[in-house]
Design an enzyme around this catalytic site. Structure first.
Site, PDB file in Angstrom:
ATOM      1  N   LYS A 103       0.857  -1.176   0.000  1.00 38.80           N
ATOM      2  CA  LYS A 103       0.000   0.000   0.000  1.00 38.80           C
ATOM      3  C   LYS A 103       0.901   1.237   0.000  1.00 38.80           C
ATOM      4  CE  LYS A 103      -3.765   1.492   2.952  1.00 38.80           C
ATOM      5  NZ  LYS A 103      -4.385   1.301   4.256  1.00 38.80           N
ATOM      6  N   HIS A 105      -0.271   4.447   0.480  1.00 36.89           N
ATOM      7  CA  HIS A 105      -0.871   5.577   1.201  1.00 36.89           C
ATOM      8  C   HIS A 105      -1.198   5.103   2.623  1.00 36.89           C
ATOM      9  CE1 HIS A 105      -4.130   3.137  -0.397  1.00 36.89           C
ATOM     10  NE2 HIS A 105      -4.816   3.535   0.637  1.00 36.89           N
TER      11      HIS A 105
END
Ligand code: OMP
Length: 214
Positions: A103, A105
């Site tokens: 991921k 973010h």
């Protein structure tokens, strides 16, 4: 065979997790039985599963810091086993799992849950050729942690890739990484169970084909 192992086999058959027939494995081999951990669906089934893993871990006496459940199937296994370790054995163990895609973010990264630090016990469903487990090993090492062992529901006792030594795939993993692989049950255990069954159960007829495959 311990009670929890017998209970585990009975429960796997009742939930259609362990089924008999003709199945093509990831390795391409054709097997007369298949173990599909994805079929443990209900709350009670998951609770029993976690208890059986926890019992196998406790009996092994293995020391570890974190339980790691590789995505995707290992994630609920790690969670239910941590709950069982706390409830049954009064052990508060942390668990972690990976995302298949990192991921970029929010909190970021590919590991969720506990930090992968110290001695890490991997939890998985089945090892056949050991491909999936080797991926977890390198992930743990990349994080700077040490693999402590692997706990699986079933050791299929399949032939390894290096025929010369006559070792099973699991024995190859143990030798290559210097760690133990702890199964709840082995194929020999399933055979032993099937051989005690009478013809009314309809199960004893599978013992012969499985023995031939073994
Ligand atoms: P390896 O990565 O070759 O060790 O195979 C493990 C994987 O095989 C499991 O994670 C399953 O996707 C699959 N599998 C089962 O789940 N149950 C079985 O009884 C046999 C296999 C298999 O394909 O070998």
């Amino acid at each position: 065979m311990h009670d929890y192992q017998r209970e585990f086999i009975e429960f796997a058959i009742a939930e259609n997790v362990l089924s008999f027939g003709e199945f093509t494995l990831k390795s391409g081999r054709v097997s007369p039985y298949f173990f599909n951990a994805g079929r443990f669906r209900g709350g009670r089934a998951l609770a029993t599963l976690g208890r059986c893993y926890a019992e196998a871990i406790e009996r092994s006496g293995l020391h570890f810091d974190v339980l790691f459940g590789p995505a995707y199937k290992g994630i609920p296994l790690a969670a239910t086993t941590c709950v069982a370790l706390a409830d049954r054995f009064d052990r508060d163990v942390a668990y972690a799992f990976n995302r298949k895609e990192a991921k970029d973010h929010g909190e970021g990264g590919s590991i969720v849950g506990a930090e992968l630090e110290g001695r890490v016990l991997i939890i998985d469903d089945v090892i056949t050729a050991g491909t999936a487990i080797r991926e977890s090993m390198s992930l743990i090492e990349t994080q700077g942690a040490t693999p402590a062992g692997v706990v699986v529901a079933l050791d299929r006792q399949e032939r390894g890739s290096d025929d010369e030594h006559g070792r099973s795939a699991i024995q190859e993993v143990e030798a290559e990484f210097g760690i133990p692989v702890i199964p709840i049950v082995t194929l020999d255990g399933i055979l032993e169970y099937l051989e005690t069954k009478t013809s009314e159960s309809g199960l004893e007829r599978y013992a012969g084909v499985i023995r031939a495959y073994r």
